[in-house]
Scaffold this active site. Structure first.
Site, PDB file in Angstrom:
ATOM      1  N   HIS A   1     -40.135  12.618  58.248  1.00  0.00           N
ATOM      2  CA  HIS A   1     -39.846  11.264  58.623  1.00  0.00           C
ATOM      3  C   HIS A   1     -41.102  11.052  58.491  1.00  0.00           C
ATOM      4  CE1 HIS A   1     -40.554   7.507  60.244  1.00  0.00           C
ATOM      5  NE2 HIS A   1     -40.800   7.803  61.183  1.00  0.00           N
TER       6      HIS A   1
ATOM      7  N   HIS B   1     -34.082   9.255  50.766  1.00  0.00           N
ATOM      8  CA  HIS B   1     -33.879   8.186  51.889  1.00  0.00           C
ATOM      9  C   HIS B   1     -32.811   8.175  52.852  1.00  0.00           C
ATOM     10  CE1 HIS B   1     -35.512   4.892  54.682  1.00  0.00           C
ATOM     11  NE2 HIS B   1     -36.582   5.425  53.796  1.00  0.00           N
TER      12      HIS B   1
ATOM     13  N   ASP C   1     -43.536   9.410  51.263  1.00  0.00           N
ATOM     14  CA  ASP C   1     -44.092  10.456  51.197  1.00  0.00           C
ATOM     15  C   ASP C   1     -44.075  10.966  49.931  1.00  0.00           C
ATOM     16  OD1 ASP C   1     -42.420  10.066  54.005  1.00  0.00           O
ATOM     17  OD2 ASP C   1     -44.384   9.450  54.023  1.00  0.00           O
TER      18      ASP C   1
HETATM   19  C1  SDX Z   1     -40.003   8.343  55.832  1.00  0.00           C
HETATM   20  O1  SDX Z   1     -36.009   5.705  57.882  1.00  0.00           O
HETATM   21  C2  SDX Z   1     -37.856   5.389  56.980  1.00  0.00           C
HETATM   22  O2  SDX Z   1     -37.291   4.094  56.592  1.00  0.00           O
HETATM   23  C3  SDX Z   1     -38.482   6.143  56.825  1.00  0.00           C
HETATM   24  C4  SDX Z   1     -39.664   6.002  56.077  1.00  0.00           C
HETATM   25  C5  SDX Z   1     -40.561   5.111  56.882  1.00  0.00           C
HETATM   26  O3  SDX Z   1     -41.450   4.608  56.569  1.00  0.00           O
HETATM   27  O4  SDX Z   1     -40.689   4.893  58.138  1.00  0.00           O
HETATM   28  O5  SDX Z   1     -39.293   5.831  54.884  1.00  0.00           O
HETATM   29  C6  SDX Z   1     -40.877   7.362  56.064  1.00  0.00           C
HETATM   30  O6  SDX Z   1     -39.141   9.349  56.561  1.00  0.00           O
HETATM   31  C7  SDX Z   1     -38.989   8.360  54.379  1.00  0.00           C
HETATM   32  C8  SDX Z   1     -38.495  10.335  54.173  1.00  0.00           C
HETATM   33  C9  SDX Z   1     -39.635  11.673  54.285  1.00  0.00           C
HETATM   34  N1  SDX Z   1     -38.749  13.259  54.886  1.00  0.00           N
HETATM   35  C10 SDX Z   1     -38.879  13.598  53.785  1.00  0.00           C
HETATM   36  O7  SDX Z   1     -38.903  13.612  52.508  1.00  0.00           O
HETATM   37  C11 SDX Z   1     -38.158  14.833  53.658  1.00  0.00           C
HETATM   38  C12 SDX Z   1     -36.863  15.125  52.499  1.00  0.00           C
HETATM   39  N2  SDX Z   1     -35.583  14.431  52.642  1.00  0.00           N
HETATM   40  C13 SDX Z   1     -34.919  14.708  54.087  1.00  0.00           C
HETATM   41  O8  SDX Z   1     -34.750  15.789  55.121  1.00  0.00           O
HETATM   42  C14 SDX Z   1     -33.758  13.361  53.718  1.00  0.00           C
HETATM   43  O9  SDX Z   1     -33.304  13.078  52.884  1.00  0.00           O
HETATM   44  C15 SDX Z   1     -33.968  12.277  54.649  1.00  0.00           C
HETATM   45  C16 SDX Z   1     -34.159  12.664  56.145  1.00  0.00           C
HETATM   46  C17 SDX Z   1     -34.815  11.498  54.709  1.00  0.00           C
HETATM   47  C18 SDX Z   1     -32.839  11.557  54.840  1.00  0.00           C
HETATM   48  O10 SDX Z   1     -31.421  12.369  55.277  1.00  0.00           O
HETATM   49  P1  SDX Z   1     -30.058  11.625  55.556  1.00  0.00           P
HETATM   50  O11 SDX Z   1     -30.492  10.298  55.475  1.00  0.00           O
HETATM   51  O12 SDX Z   1     -29.912  12.018  56.911  1.00  0.00           O
HETATM   52  O13 SDX Z   1     -29.523  11.910  54.523  1.00  0.00           O
HETATM   53  P2  SDX Z   1     -28.580  13.725  54.828  1.00  0.00           P
HETATM   54  O14 SDX Z   1     -29.233  14.765  55.393  1.00  0.00           O
HETATM   55  O15 SDX Z   1     -27.112  13.624  54.680  1.00  0.00           O
HETATM   56  O16 SDX Z   1     -29.022  14.038  53.405  1.00  0.00           O
HETATM   57  C19 SDX Z   1     -27.269  13.536  51.767  1.00  0.00           C
HETATM   58  C20 SDX Z   1     -27.404  15.256  50.794  1.00  0.00           C
HETATM   59  C21 SDX Z   1     -27.551  16.380  52.060  1.00  0.00           C
HETATM   60  O17 SDX Z   1     -26.618  16.579  50.978  1.00  0.00           O
HETATM   61  P3  SDX Z   1     -24.799  17.309  51.039  1.00  0.00           P
HETATM   62  O18 SDX Z   1     -24.577  17.599  52.843  1.00  0.00           O
HETATM   63  O19 SDX Z   1     -23.823  15.956  50.864  1.00  0.00           O
HETATM   64  O20 SDX Z   1     -24.337  18.088  49.991  1.00  0.00           O
HETATM   65  O21 SDX Z   1     -28.072  14.548  50.563  1.00  0.00           O
HETATM   66  C22 SDX Z   1     -28.998  16.790  50.889  1.00  0.00           C
HETATM   67  C23 SDX Z   1     -28.504  16.537  52.100  1.00  0.00           C
HETATM   68  O22 SDX Z   1     -28.693  18.510  51.777  1.00  0.00           O
HETATM   69  N3  SDX Z   1     -30.702  16.139  50.631  1.00  0.00           N
HETATM   70  C24 SDX Z   1     -31.064  16.611  50.011  1.00  0.00           C
HETATM   71  C25 SDX Z   1     -33.141  16.012  50.131  1.00  0.00           C
HETATM   72  N4  SDX Z   1     -32.379  15.361  50.985  1.00  0.00           N
HETATM   73  C26 SDX Z   1     -31.407  14.935  51.363  1.00  0.00           C
HETATM   74  N5  SDX Z   1     -31.041  17.861  49.709  1.00  0.00           N
HETATM   75  C27 SDX Z   1     -32.094  18.828  48.797  1.00  0.00           C
HETATM   76  N6  SDX Z   1     -33.710  17.652  49.490  1.00  0.00           N
HETATM   77  C28 SDX Z   1     -33.642  17.205  50.317  1.00  0.00           C
HETATM   78  N7  SDX Z   1     -35.207  16.131  50.286  1.00  0.00           N
END
Ligand code: SDX
Length: 431
Positions: A267, A308, A366
């Site tokens: 997050h 996201h 971010d």
């Molecule tokens: C914020 O919710 C909000 O509005 C949050 C926010 C706000 O203003 O409050 O926008 C602020 O928190 C932004 C997000 C910051 N976090 C990061 O940048 C951390 C990296 N991102 C991930 O951890 C992830 O993308 C999330 C947590 C942001 C979202 O996760 P989801 O929606 O649960 O998606 P998921 O984990 O189910 O991923 C779907 C697929 C998976 O692969 P498969 O299992 O389908 O093969 O996408 C892959 C994931 O492995 N994936 C990534 C990835 N993000 C998702 N793979 C590599 N790198 C990534 N960053």
């Protein structure tokens, strides 16, 4: 005409229910399952709330497919370009943009509350100097209810408003004091002759030993960063604030809970993690190695600042921040352009990689914010604190909206139990 309901049918269990639909002003509609368990004994299951609307709200609208973000109906691009942060804070809290008289009165109220209770300063001395500023923020904000007893009746609208003003006003003072403690410099008092953002920068970077003048480019960048981070509907930390508030906990405790949730690298902690990741990558030649790590399911590494839950298109905030990066790096006397070039190249490579394209993983808020914070002289461990400073007004707006809802009740999800069936106690000598 067919009624606008969804039919739930299970012949095996003899269930046939017509579930009403709830329509929003815009965006997806919802099936109202609030009475499903009472009427059928069946629960819905949705870990991570991928398909669940937890509440109705009038504050922020996001269209993840179209990359749209609106505060009270106003596009983020217009607010970012034309508004001050306190103007946006007023909009989020009250629902409309303020007149010039309303804004001046609001600014005066916030200025009035910027100082901390003097005894609170002693709290900082309880933290070791190298405590992470977010740890200090969680502790100090949570302790505010021990100092401000006269605004804790959450059922009193006036108390709620006073607490809202105190939180908005005091967060920059608390944050800057966390930084000063971290670098073992004296805490700087608020200067009520400065704007909200200039005052924060002065508390962060001035010292008693010499005059300090706030850089206008830095002040403008902080104003924009606070606006972009101000709210984002039901993200993890805002949902945490709502759930904490649903038990009628005091607002300072609720915001402390939001700060704690924001800290996670999935997050708000991602902005600090992005800078650490870019530093680890170090050079464009290493990008392919880290892209491969991000795609490798056996590797815990994720491309920080990418992906996201809602945006399956560009995060409009990332688009704006990419442009601001260029402006800040051009105007401020720092040479972080290699870091920015690395980020741009990483984005370009990822956005042409099937893995990221297929999963609709784009840069989020971010990805670029940390480069700007660094250019402003803010250290990595203060990046998530900056996110919390912007988001406080959003947390408070959602808390106020929930607390003024006559239908408000304690949030208490159920579960699917997968543990052991009932069994009898075995005396220890027989185990
Ligand atoms: C914020 O919710 C909000 O509005 C949050 C926010 C706000 O203003 O409050 O926008 C602020 O928190 C932004 C997000 C910051 N976090 C990061 O940048 C951390 C990296 N991102 C991930 O951890 C992830 O993308 C999330 C947590 C942001 C979202 O996760 P989801 O929606 O649960 O998606 P998921 O984990 O189910 O991923 C779907 C697929 C998976 O692969 P498969 O299992 O389908 O093969 O996408 C892959 C994931 O492995 N994936 C990534 C990835 N993000 C998702 N793979 C590599 N790198 C990534 N960053």
């Amino acid at each position: 005409m067919a009624d606008n309901t969804y039919e739930l049918c299970n012949e095996h269990k003899g269930i046939k229910e017509h579930l009403p639909v709830i329509e929003g002003t815009q965006g997806p509609h919802a099936v109202d399952v609030s009475k499903l368990y009472r009427d059928t004994g069946v629960l819905t299951y949705d870990p991570g709330f991928m398909s669940t609307a937890s509440c109705e709200s009038r504050i922020t609208y996001i269209d993840g497919e179209a990359g749209i973000l609106e505060y009270r109906g106003y596009p983020i691009e217009q607010l970012a370009e034309k508004a001050t942060f306190l103007e946006v804070a007023y909009l989020l809290l009250h629902g409309d943009l303020p007149s010039s008289v309303q804004l001046r009165e609001f600014e005066q109220i916030i200025v009035y509350h910027t100082m901390l209770n003097e005894t609170l300063k002693n709290f900082y001395d309880g933290f070791h100097h190298d405590a992470h500023p977010m740890a200090i923020m969680v502790g100090v904000v949570g302790s505010l209810s021990a100092f401000y007893h006269d605004s804790l009746d959450v059922n009193d609208p006036h108390h709620r408003e006073v607490s809202a003003h105190r939180l908005l006003a005091k967060m920059p003072t608390i944050a800057a004091a966390s930084y000063k403690h971290n670098i073992s410099e004296p805490i700087v008092y608020p200067d009520n002759n400065l704007s909200y953002c200039a005052n924060f920068l002065n508390m962060m970077f001035s010292t008693p030993c010499e005059p300090y003048e706030v850089n206008s480019t830095a002040e403008k960048a902080v104003n924009l960063l606070f606006i972009l981070h101000a709210d984002h509907e039901q993200n993890a930390s805002t949902s945490t604030v709502r759930l904490a508030g649903s038990s009628l906990a005091n607002p300072f405790a609720c915001i402390a809970a939001g700060i704690a949730s924001l800290w996670g690298p999935a997050h708000g902690g991602a902005n600090e993690a992005v800078l650490n990741m870019l530093t680890d990558i170090g050079d464009v030649s290493q990008i392919d190695k880290y892209i491969a790590k991000a795609k490798d399911k056996s590797d815990k590494f994720r491309l920080m600042g990418f992906g996201h839950r809602v945006y399956k298109n560009f995060d409009p905030r990332a688009d704006i921040l990419r442009e601001v990066c260029k402006e800040v790096l051009d105007k401020l006397p720092v040479d972080d352009s290699p870091l920015f070039e690395l980020a741009l190249r990483l984005e370009e490579i990822a956005l042409h990689d099937e893995y990221f394209v297929k999963r609709k993983l784009y840069p989020n808020v971010d990805f670029y914010s940390g480069i700007i914070y660094r250019a402003l002289g803010i250290p990595n461990n203060m990046f998530t604190v900056m996110f919390a400073l912007g988001r406080t007004v959003g947390w408070v707006a959602h808390w106020m909206e929930m607390m003024s809802d006559p239908e408000q009740k304690i949030g208490r999800p159920r579960q699917i139990y997968k543990g052991s069936p009932r069994r009898e106690y075995i005396p220890i000598e027989n185990r």
